[in-house]
Scaffold this motif. Structure first.
Motif, PDB file in Angstrom:
ATOM      1  N   UNK A  71       0.550  -1.430   0.115  1.00  0.00           N
ATOM      2  CA  UNK A  71       0.118   0.102   0.137  1.00  0.00           C
ATOM      3  C   UNK A  71       1.262   1.631  -0.243  1.00  0.00           C
ATOM      4  N   UNK A  72       0.088   2.292  -0.134  1.00  0.00           N
ATOM      5  CA  UNK A  72       1.505   4.150  -0.126  1.00  0.00           C
ATOM      6  C   UNK A  72      -0.189   4.798   0.891  1.00  0.00           C
ATOM      7  N   UNK A  73       0.664   5.433   1.625  1.00  0.00           N
ATOM      8  CA  UNK A  73      -0.046   6.355   2.152  1.00  0.00           C
ATOM      9  C   UNK A  73       0.289   7.270   2.208  1.00  0.00           C
ATOM     10  N   UNK A  74      -0.620   8.076   1.808  1.00  0.00           N
ATOM     11  CA  UNK A  74       0.063   9.918   0.968  1.00  0.00           C
ATOM     12  C   UNK A  74       0.501  10.416   2.391  1.00  0.00           C
ATOM     13  N   UNK A  86       7.872  -6.648   7.863  1.00  0.00           N
ATOM     14  CA  UNK A  86       6.351  -5.634   7.079  1.00  0.00           C
ATOM     15  C   UNK A  86       8.311  -4.951   6.320  1.00  0.00           C
ATOM     16  N   UNK A  87       8.094  -4.478   6.243  1.00  0.00           N
ATOM     17  CA  UNK A  87       8.633  -3.136   5.542  1.00  0.00           C
ATOM     18  C   UNK A  87       8.275  -1.997   5.112  1.00  0.00           C
ATOM     19  N   UNK A  88       8.769  -1.271   5.639  1.00  0.00           N
ATOM     20  CA  UNK A  88       8.531   0.381   4.559  1.00  0.00           C
ATOM     21  C   UNK A  88       9.542   1.313   4.033  1.00  0.00           C
ATOM     22  N   UNK A  89       9.146   2.236   2.957  1.00  0.00           N
ATOM     23  CA  UNK A  89      10.380   3.236   2.752  1.00  0.00           C
ATOM     24  C   UNK A  89       8.871   4.810   2.401  1.00  0.00           C
ATOM     25  N   UNK A  90      10.407   5.976   2.257  1.00  0.00           N
ATOM     26  CA  UNK A  90       9.476   6.880   1.563  1.00  0.00           C
ATOM     27  C   UNK A  90       9.689   7.412   0.829  1.00  0.00           C
ATOM     28  N   UNK A  91       8.202   7.925   0.336  1.00  0.00           N
ATOM     29  CA  UNK A  91       8.749   8.147  -1.278  1.00  0.00           C
ATOM     30  C   UNK A  91       7.858   8.910  -2.060  1.00  0.00           C
ATOM     31  N   UNK A  92       8.763   9.803  -3.566  1.00  0.00           N
ATOM     32  CA  UNK A  92       8.802  11.420  -3.374  1.00  0.00           C
ATOM     33  C   UNK A  92       7.259  11.166  -4.402  1.00  0.00           C
ATOM     34  N   UNK A  93       5.855  12.055  -4.204  1.00  0.00           N
ATOM     35  CA  UNK A  93       4.628  11.406  -4.891  1.00  0.00           C
ATOM     36  C   UNK A  93       4.398  12.428  -4.062  1.00  0.00           C
ATOM     37  N   UNK A 119       5.081  11.024   1.930  1.00  0.00           N
ATOM     38  CA  UNK A 119       4.418   9.345   1.711  1.00  0.00           C
ATOM     39  C   UNK A 119       4.822   8.795   1.673  1.00  0.00           C
ATOM     40  N   UNK A 120       5.024   7.510   2.166  1.00  0.00           N
ATOM     41  CA  UNK A 120       5.100   5.700   2.647  1.00  0.00           C
ATOM     42  C   UNK A 120       4.705   4.397   1.927  1.00  0.00           C
ATOM     43  N   UNK A 121       5.578   3.580   0.909  1.00  0.00           N
ATOM     44  CA  UNK A 121       5.067   2.814   0.476  1.00  0.00           C
ATOM     45  C   UNK A 121       5.392   0.925   1.781  1.00  0.00           C
ATOM     46  N   UNK A 122       4.545   0.495   1.483  1.00  0.00           N
ATOM     47  CA  UNK A 122       4.695  -0.375   2.929  1.00  0.00           C
ATOM     48  C   UNK A 122       4.189  -1.761   2.135  1.00  0.00           C
ATOM     49  N   UNK A 123       4.246  -2.739   2.889  1.00  0.00           N
ATOM     50  CA  UNK A 123       4.207  -4.050   2.135  1.00  0.00           C
ATOM     51  C   UNK A 123       4.677  -5.446   3.843  1.00  0.00           C
ATOM     52  N   UNK A 124       3.672  -6.279   3.693  1.00  0.00           N
ATOM     53  CA  UNK A 124       3.366  -6.572   4.554  1.00  0.00           C
ATOM     54  C   UNK A 124       4.179  -8.525   4.297  1.00  0.00           C
ATOM     55  N   UNK A 184      -8.248  10.728  -0.873  1.00  0.00           N
ATOM     56  CA  UNK A 184      -6.734  10.521  -0.940  1.00  0.00           C
ATOM     57  C   UNK A 184      -6.278  10.168   1.002  1.00  0.00           C
ATOM     58  N   UNK A 185      -6.353   9.511   1.652  1.00  0.00           N
ATOM     59  CA  UNK A 185      -5.295   8.822   2.725  1.00  0.00           C
ATOM     60  C   UNK A 185      -4.414   7.599   1.789  1.00  0.00           C
ATOM     61  N   UNK A 186      -4.518   7.364   0.458  1.00  0.00           N
ATOM     62  CA  UNK A 186      -3.476   6.204   0.463  1.00  0.00           C
ATOM     63  C   UNK A 186      -4.010   5.327  -0.472  1.00  0.00           C
ATOM     64  N   UNK A 187      -3.802   3.832  -0.668  1.00  0.00           N
ATOM     65  CA  UNK A 187      -4.430   2.911  -1.799  1.00  0.00           C
ATOM     66  C   UNK A 187      -3.433   1.875  -0.727  1.00  0.00           C
ATOM     67  N   UNK A 188      -4.426   0.626  -1.126  1.00  0.00           N
ATOM     68  CA  UNK A 188      -3.489  -1.045  -0.342  1.00  0.00           C
ATOM     69  C   UNK A 188      -4.571  -2.498  -1.874  1.00  0.00           C
ATOM     70  N   UNK A 189      -3.970  -3.062  -1.589  1.00  0.00           N
ATOM     71  CA  UNK A 189      -3.935  -4.034  -2.354  1.00  0.00           C
ATOM     72  C   UNK A 189      -2.925  -4.914  -2.343  1.00  0.00           C
TER      73      UNK A 189
END
Length: 128
Positions: free
Chosen positions: A23-26, A45-52, A69-74, A98-103
Motif C-alpha cells: 500500500x501507499x499512505x499519502x 513488514x517493511x516500508x520506505x519513503x517515496x516522493x510523490x 508519502x510512504x509505501x509498505x509491504x506486509x 486521498x489517504x492512500x491505496x492498498x492491494x
C-alpha cells in the motif's frame, strides 16, 4: 520468445500459501502501523519513503508536495490475509479520500527465513 526453464532447488522447501499486502499512505503513518502489526504476530513488514503527490493535488514544477508519502509491504499467510488487509484498511483510514491505496497479491513462491543455529551446514551445488 522462449523463456528459460526455471530450475527449482530440491533442498529448499517453498511455501505456496503466502500473500503480499502492499500500500501507499499519502500522509505517512507506517511508523504507527508496524508496531500494531507486530502485536498481531506479523513480523515481515517493511516500508520506505517515496516522493510523490496525490492525484489531483496541485503541485509546483520542481517542488515536491509531500515528504510523508510512504509505501509498505506486509507478507502474511493465506489464513491471515483477509483479516490483516481489513485491519490495515481500517487502521489507516483508507476509506477516506486521498489517504492512500492498498492491494493484495498471492505470492507464487516464498521461503521461510531462519537463522542457522550452532551447526554450520554447507549447501551442496545444484546439479542439472
Amino acid at each position: 520468445m522462449v523463456f528459460p526453464e526455471v530450475k527449482i532447488d530440491p533442498r529448499v522447501r517453498y511455501l505456496d500459501y503466502t500473500w503480499l499486502i502492499s500500500g501507499i499512505l499519502y500522509e505517512g503513518g507506517t511508523d504507527k502501523l508496524i508496531p500494531e502489526l507486530m502485536k498481531r504476530g506479523i513480523n515481515e513488514v517493511y516500508f520506505y519513503n517515496v516522493a510523490g503527490t496525490m492525484i489531483g493535488q496541485k503541485a509546483v514544477a520542481g517542488v515536491s508536495g509531500s515528504f510523508d508519502v510512504e509505501q509498505f509491504h506486509v507478507v502474511v499467510t493465506a489464513d491471515q490475509a483477509e483479516n490483516i488487509f481489513d485491519f490495515i484498511y481500517r487502521f489507516c483510514d483508507l476509506s477516506e479520500p486521498n489517504k492512500g491505496i492498498i492491494y493484495m497479491n498471492k505470492l507464487n513462491r516464498s521461503t521461510k527465513h531462519s537463522l542457522q543455529g550452532d551447526e554450520n551446514t554447507q549447501l551442496e551445488e545444484i546439479t542439472e
